[in-house]
Design an enzyme around this catalytic site. Sequence first.
Site, PDB file in Angstrom:
ATOM      1  N   ARG A  65       0.828  -1.212   0.000  1.00 43.18           N
ATOM      2  CA  ARG A  65       0.000   0.000   0.000  1.00 43.18           C
ATOM      3  C   ARG A  65       0.862   1.261   0.000  1.00 43.18           C
ATOM      4  O   ARG A  65       0.534   2.259  -0.650  1.00 43.18           O
ATOM      5  CB  ARG A  65      -0.922   0.002   1.221  1.00 43.18           C
ATOM      6  CG  ARG A  65      -1.895   1.178   1.299  1.00 43.18           C
ATOM      7  CD  ARG A  65      -2.865   0.981   2.463  1.00 43.18           C
ATOM      8  NE  ARG A  65      -3.881   2.012   2.502  1.00 43.18           N
ATOM      9  CZ  ARG A  65      -3.883   3.039   3.355  1.00 43.18           C
ATOM     10  NH1 ARG A  65      -2.890   3.171   4.229  1.00 43.18           N
ATOM     11  NH2 ARG A  65      -4.860   3.923   3.345  1.00 43.18           N
ATOM     12  N   HIS A  69       0.478   4.224  -2.673  1.00 43.36           N
ATOM     13  CA  HIS A  69       0.141   5.597  -2.292  1.00 43.36           C
ATOM     14  C   HIS A  69       1.265   6.564  -2.651  1.00 43.36           C
ATOM     15  O   HIS A  69       1.010   7.760  -2.834  1.00 43.36           O
ATOM     16  CB  HIS A  69      -0.179   5.661  -0.798  1.00 43.36           C
ATOM     17  CG  HIS A  69      -1.568   5.245  -0.482  1.00 43.36           C
ATOM     18  ND1 HIS A  69      -2.378   5.916   0.410  1.00 43.36           N
ATOM     19  CD2 HIS A  69      -2.328   4.219  -0.952  1.00 43.36           C
ATOM     20  CE1 HIS A  69      -3.565   5.330   0.469  1.00 43.36           C
ATOM     21  NE2 HIS A  69      -3.549   4.291  -0.339  1.00 43.36           N
ATOM     22  N   ASN A  92      -3.991   8.875   4.263  1.00 44.33           N
ATOM     23  CA  ASN A  92      -2.775   8.278   4.824  1.00 44.33           C
ATOM     24  C   ASN A  92      -2.667   8.376   6.345  1.00 44.33           C
ATOM     25  O   ASN A  92      -2.170   7.458   7.000  1.00 44.33           O
ATOM     26  CB  ASN A  92      -1.527   8.948   4.218  1.00 44.33           C
ATOM     27  CG  ASN A  92      -1.339   8.611   2.760  1.00 44.33           C
ATOM     28  OD1 ASN A  92      -1.649   7.505   2.322  1.00 44.33           O
ATOM     29  ND2 ASN A  92      -0.828   9.572   1.989  1.00 44.33           N
ATOM     30  N   HIS A 191      -6.060  -6.142  -1.520  1.00 44.05           N
ATOM     31  CA  HIS A 191      -6.876  -6.180  -0.305  1.00 44.05           C
ATOM     32  C   HIS A 191      -7.184  -7.618   0.125  1.00 44.05           C
ATOM     33  O   HIS A 191      -7.955  -7.828   1.062  1.00 44.05           O
ATOM     34  CB  HIS A 191      -8.177  -5.396  -0.505  1.00 44.05           C
ATOM     35  CG  HIS A 191      -7.974  -3.914  -0.412  1.00 44.05           C
ATOM     36  ND1 HIS A 191      -9.018  -3.011  -0.473  1.00 44.05           N
ATOM     37  CD2 HIS A 191      -6.852  -3.178  -0.261  1.00 44.05           C
ATOM     38  CE1 HIS A 191      -8.532  -1.779  -0.374  1.00 44.05           C
ATOM     39  NE2 HIS A 191      -7.223  -1.863  -0.243  1.00 44.05           N
TER      40      HIS A 191
END
Length: 320
Positions: A65, A69, A92, A191
């Site tokens: 992740r 990001h 975040n 996920h």
Amino acid sequence: MRNSFISHASTATVVFLLLLLSTTCKAHLSSTFYDQNCPNGLSTIRNAIRTAVSRERRMAASLIRLHFHDCFVQGCDASILLEDGERNALQNKGSARGYEVIDSAKAQVEKICPGVVSCADILAVAARDASVAVGGPSWSVKLGRRDSTTASSSLAEQELPRFTDGLDSLISRFATKGLSARDMVALSGSHTLGQAQCSSFRGRIYNNASDIDVGFASTRKRRCPATTGKPGDSNLAPLDLVTPNSFDNNYFKNLLRKKGLLQSDQILFSGGSTDNIVSEYSRSPATFKSDFASAMIKMGDIGPLTGSAGQIRRICSATN
């Protein structure tokens, strides 16, 4: 005659420069970038990531992740690691994690190759190694990125996906970064790992909508209060109810059963254009893993700083 010669010469020069520029752009990133100047760099990163994931399996999801990001804001430039900026963005703050793992890997690499390997490349390699550590696919990571000296929380809030996004919004956000709807669904499959905070799925489990399994919602309510500010408000729940610490395709099987934890998960299988992709991945783990690896490579190509742009940060959380 003389003017004609000059004209042809000028044209040839322009063509040469364009070809040179094209070749240079294509050669920006390479999987062999550190073979000569830091041959043990990648193995050092791999060992650091393996150690971190063995201590906490959830860390694999966090590192994947973190790379995602990073790349979605200003490109894959390690801007998310800077202490002031993207870390404080809504998407975040309080949820992005794994910074200390990247810092540790960077410190170990600095001992053997000071000032050579960028934080941006360490993020990219860490995501791949984290995937492998929990049974996910591997891929060849292209290297040669340099690090940004700036970061923007406002830009992060503007460009990063939100758990409330609808399907069209998600497809649009990914398309802006050069990623297809299929890439988006494959990347969402990360996920299959990790956990989410109550605040990110509260609205989904309490809205009595038709796109959520009743029993699933009831189970999630036990550790997620209906209103904010109550005990348990920061409780976590696994994004994949079945195998939250293993990289597999159960995430997609869950969506078929209306057991996606986040609204932005379930929206991928809700009568829209991505239903067939979700169904395909639910049937074929091999296809999912292959597409995920390809999508991660494409994502790693988003806006890298190369050549004389940016810098090689000695400490990932601060500019030199």
